[in-house]
Write a protein that holds these residues in place. Structure first.
Motif, PDB file in Angstrom:
ATOM      1  N   ALA A  36       0.836  -1.194   0.000  1.00  0.00           N
ATOM      2  CA  ALA A  36       0.000   0.000   0.000  1.00  0.00           C
ATOM      3  C   ALA A  36       0.869   1.242   0.000  1.00  0.00           C
ATOM      4  N   MET A  37       0.548   2.203  -0.851  1.00  0.00           N
ATOM      5  CA  MET A  37       1.147   3.530  -0.832  1.00  0.00           C
ATOM      6  C   MET A  37       2.676   3.494  -0.894  1.00  0.00           C
ATOM      7  N   GLY A  38       3.200   2.662  -1.755  1.00  0.00           N
ATOM      8  CA  GLY A  38       4.644   2.575  -1.911  1.00  0.00           C
ATOM      9  C   GLY A  38       5.329   1.870  -0.766  1.00  0.00           C
ATOM     10  N   SER A  39       4.565   1.249   0.102  1.00  0.00           N
ATOM     11  CA  SER A  39       5.125   0.577   1.259  1.00  0.00           C
ATOM     12  C   SER A  39       4.302  -0.684   1.517  1.00  0.00           C
ATOM     13  N   TYR A  40       4.076  -1.004   2.784  1.00  0.00           N
ATOM     14  CA  TYR A  40       3.315  -2.187   3.160  1.00  0.00           C
ATOM     15  C   TYR A  40       2.156  -1.778   4.054  1.00  0.00           C
ATOM     16  N   TYR A  41       1.185  -2.662   4.178  1.00  0.00           N
ATOM     17  CA  TYR A  41       0.232  -2.523   5.276  1.00  0.00           C
ATOM     18  C   TYR A  41       0.204  -3.818   6.063  1.00  0.00           C
ATOM     19  N   ARG A  42      -0.025  -3.684   7.352  1.00  0.00           N
ATOM     20  CA  ARG A  42      -0.132  -4.847   8.234  1.00  0.00           C
ATOM     21  C   ARG A  42      -1.278  -4.588   9.196  1.00  0.00           C
ATOM     22  N   ILE A  43      -2.238  -5.463   9.189  1.00  0.00           N
ATOM     23  CA  ILE A  43      -3.427  -5.322  10.018  1.00  0.00           C
ATOM     24  C   ILE A  43      -3.483  -6.475  11.002  1.00  0.00           C
ATOM     25  N   THR A  44      -3.677  -6.161  12.260  1.00  0.00           N
ATOM     26  CA  THR A  44      -3.900  -7.178  13.286  1.00  0.00           C
ATOM     27  C   THR A  44      -5.247  -6.887  13.926  1.00  0.00           C
ATOM     28  N   TYR A  45      -6.104  -7.882  13.993  1.00  0.00           N
ATOM     29  CA  TYR A  45      -7.409  -7.668  14.622  1.00  0.00           C
ATOM     30  C   TYR A  45      -7.787  -8.882  15.448  1.00  0.00           C
ATOM     31  N   LEU A  46      -8.629  -8.662  16.452  1.00  0.00           N
ATOM     32  CA  LEU A  46      -9.045  -9.715  17.366  1.00  0.00           C
ATOM     33  C   LEU A  46     -10.486 -10.125  17.095  1.00  0.00           C
ATOM     34  N   GLY A  47     -10.773 -11.394  17.319  1.00  0.00           N
ATOM     35  CA  GLY A  47     -12.114 -11.911  17.086  1.00  0.00           C
ATOM     36  C   GLY A  47     -12.114 -12.924  15.965  1.00  0.00           C
ATOM     37  N   ALA A  48     -13.312 -13.286  15.516  1.00  0.00           N
ATOM     38  CA  ALA A  48     -13.416 -14.247  14.415  1.00  0.00           C
ATOM     39  C   ALA A  48     -12.828 -13.665  13.131  1.00  0.00           C
ATOM     40  N   ARG A  49     -12.287 -14.530  12.300  1.00  0.00           N
ATOM     41  CA  ARG A  49     -11.686 -14.084  11.042  1.00  0.00           C
ATOM     42  C   ARG A  49     -12.748 -13.468  10.130  1.00  0.00           C
ATOM     43  N   LEU A  50     -12.365 -12.364   9.489  1.00  0.00           N
ATOM     44  CA  LEU A  50     -13.269 -11.673   8.567  1.00  0.00           C
ATOM     45  C   LEU A  50     -13.047 -12.168   7.147  1.00  0.00           C
ATOM     46  N   ASP A  51     -14.074 -12.671   6.510  1.00  0.00           N
ATOM     47  CA  ASP A  51     -13.980 -13.064   5.108  1.00  0.00           C
ATOM     48  C   ASP A  51     -13.993 -11.824   4.214  1.00  0.00           C
ATOM     49  N   GLY A  52     -13.171 -11.849   3.177  1.00  0.00           N
ATOM     50  CA  GLY A  52     -13.170 -10.776   2.198  1.00  0.00           C
ATOM     51  C   GLY A  52     -12.526  -9.488   2.655  1.00  0.00           C
ATOM     52  N   LEU A  53     -11.787  -9.536   3.766  1.00  0.00           N
ATOM     53  CA  LEU A  53     -11.184  -8.303   4.276  1.00  0.00           C
ATOM     54  C   LEU A  53     -10.125  -7.755   3.319  1.00  0.00           C
ATOM     55  N   GLU A  54      -9.299  -8.629   2.760  1.00  0.00           N
ATOM     56  CA  GLU A  54      -8.244  -8.164   1.852  1.00  0.00           C
ATOM     57  C   GLU A  54      -8.838  -7.437   0.656  1.00  0.00           C
ATOM     58  N   GLU A  55      -9.908  -7.976   0.097  1.00  0.00           N
ATOM     59  CA  GLU A  55     -10.560  -7.327  -1.046  1.00  0.00           C
ATOM     60  C   GLU A  55     -11.126  -5.966  -0.657  1.00  0.00           C
ATOM     61  N   SER A  56     -11.703  -5.895   0.539  1.00  0.00           N
ATOM     62  CA  SER A  56     -12.271  -4.631   1.008  1.00  0.00           C
ATOM     63  C   SER A  56     -11.190  -3.575   1.211  1.00  0.00           C
ATOM     64  N   VAL A  57     -10.060  -3.985   1.790  1.00  0.00           N
ATOM     65  CA  VAL A  57      -8.952  -3.055   2.021  1.00  0.00           C
ATOM     66  C   VAL A  57      -8.377  -2.573   0.692  1.00  0.00           C
ATOM     67  N   ASP A  58      -8.136  -3.499  -0.240  1.00  0.00           N
ATOM     68  CA  ASP A  58      -7.586  -3.107  -1.538  1.00  0.00           C
ATOM     69  C   ASP A  58      -8.526  -2.174  -2.285  1.00  0.00           C
ATOM     70  N   SER A  59      -9.823  -2.442  -2.216  1.00  0.00           N
ATOM     71  CA  SER A  59     -10.803  -1.585  -2.876  1.00  0.00           C
ATOM     72  C   SER A  59     -10.800  -0.188  -2.272  1.00  0.00           C
ATOM     73  N   LEU A  60     -10.703  -0.128  -0.955  1.00  0.00           N
ATOM     74  CA  LEU A  60     -10.676   1.153  -0.255  1.00  0.00           C
ATOM     75  C   LEU A  60      -9.448   1.963  -0.651  1.00  0.00           C
ATOM     76  N   LEU A  61      -8.285   1.314  -0.679  1.00  0.00           N
ATOM     77  CA  LEU A  61      -7.046   2.013  -1.020  1.00  0.00           C
ATOM     78  C   LEU A  61      -7.009   2.405  -2.499  1.00  0.00           C
ATOM     79  N   ASP A  62      -7.582   1.574  -3.372  1.00  0.00           N
ATOM     80  CA  ASP A  62      -7.653   1.920  -4.793  1.00  0.00           C
ATOM     81  C   ASP A  62      -8.482   3.186  -4.996  1.00  0.00           C
ATOM     82  N   ALA A  63      -9.617   3.272  -4.298  1.00  0.00           N
ATOM     83  CA  ALA A  63     -10.474   4.451  -4.414  1.00  0.00           C
ATOM     84  C   ALA A  63      -9.747   5.691  -3.909  1.00  0.00           C
TER      85      ALA A  63
END
Length: 344
Positions: A36-63
């Motif tokens: 992301a943005m010429g670098s990396y992104y790293r997300i850590t979250y607690l709870g049940a795994r979220l399906d489709g999170l990578e697609e949502s993040v990439d879509s958000l950053l693309d916009a």
């Protein structure tokens, strides 16, 4: 994904503090990483795994990039920079918040932060500009470029962003990664994962806690030309808090023994290198922390400390080169109290 390349930050390692919670009560931790943005992104979250999170993040950053990345030719900011008079902001979502933040920080820092610094950033071989090949500075050329720098040369009229001179250009990279961090943090909260830590290129925002204790991040020693990563200390990020760092030790280059680093002083037009080696700023959102960290690097340690101490809801952790060459730590009074209370 085409994305921003801007000043890399000084923070790198996600840490957690030990607590007395039973392991059976811990929420499961999940990580997601990418570019992301010429670098990396790293997300850590607690709870049940979220399906489709990578697609949502990439879509958000693309916009986001389609509005604010100068490396995307069709982006709104690229169109503005290439235009003679300005562009329409109709239909944009991310531009206006960044402009509003910029106006606030420009005023409060006396112009030490100014997104119209773009022509100077490019002149000195950063941003979308090419690295210099000579130490010879054409002061006539530099002074002509400076005529296009000044936030008063940009205004919003209705749905349009207007420039007063054709040569005016914007560089919002000083808050770009921070704003991206905020977007992802908000997304995780909306998706029901309020306990998380988002890191884009060393800019952080914490949501909630890590099983009852604050998320922690470690600070990297600002040593130029040193690949090894060394911790200079750790800082806790309380609920909803963000931290961004600016420093000259990663994004720099040399020409005939002269070092050029990415901090450009909008007030002088020159590369700014002072005793402040890195500035880490804590704020309620990462975009704000990011912008003020950049301003601190321009101001230097004394003026920067006065600035942050005088602003509500901001704290700072500075690494400063002392007169004897040693590195010293300076922190705001509020942050010092927090650090001391943790040690008790």
């Amino acid at each position: 994904m085409k994305a921003f390349f801007c000043a890399f930050a000084a923070l790198f390692l996600i840490l957690s503090a030990c607590d007395n919670t039973s392991p059976d009560e811990y929420l499961a931790a999940h990580q997601l990483s990418g570019e992301a943005m010429g670098s990396y992104y790293r997300i850590t979250y607690l709870g049940a795994r979220l399906d489709g999170l990578e697609e949502s993040v990439d879509s958000l950053l693309d916009a986001y990039n389609l509005e604010l990345s100068p490396w995307v030719e069709e982006s709104t900011i690229s169109q503005f920079n290439d235009s003679q008079k300005g562009v329409s902001l109709a239909g944009t979502q991310h531009f206006q918040p960044n402009l509003e933040l910029a106006a606030e920080v420009v005023e409060r820092t006396g112009g030490a932060y100014d997104p119209t610094v773009a022509p100077l950033v490019n002149y000195w071989g950063f941003g979308t500009g090419e690295k210099r090949t000579s130490n010879n500075i054409d002061t006539v050329e530099l002074n002509a470029i400076r005529q296009n720098v000044g936030y008063e040369l940009v205004s919003v009229s209705g749905d349009s962003l207007v420039k007063q001179r054709p040569g005016v250009q914007l560089d919002l990279n000083a808050s770009a990664k921070g704003y991206g961090v905020d977007l992802i943090s908000d997304l995780l909260t909306e998706r029901g994962r309020p306990n998380h830590l988002v890191d884009i290129g060393g800019e952080f925002r914490a949501g909630g806690t890590k099983n009852g204790r604050p998320w922690r991040v470690a600070i990297r020693l600002p040593e130029e030309n040193v690949e090894a990563v060394s911790a200079a200390g750790t800082l806790p990020l309380e609920k909803g808090r963000a931290l961004a760092t600016s420093g000259n030790y990663l994004n720099h280059y040399e020409v005939d023994g002269e070092t050029y680093s990415h901090t450009i002083n909008p007030l002088t037009g020159y590369v700014e290198r002072n005793a402040l080696l890195s500035a880490s700023v804590l704020a309620e959102d990462c975009a704000t922390a990011d912008a003020y960290a950049t301003a601190c690097m321009v101001l230097g340690p004394d003026k920067a400390m006065t600035l942050i101490e005088g602003l509500q809801d901001l704290e700072a952790y500075f690494l400063v080169r002392a007169e004897n060459g040693d590195m010293e730590v300076r922190v705001t009074a509020g942050l010092r109290e927090e650090m001391e209370s943790e040690e008790l």
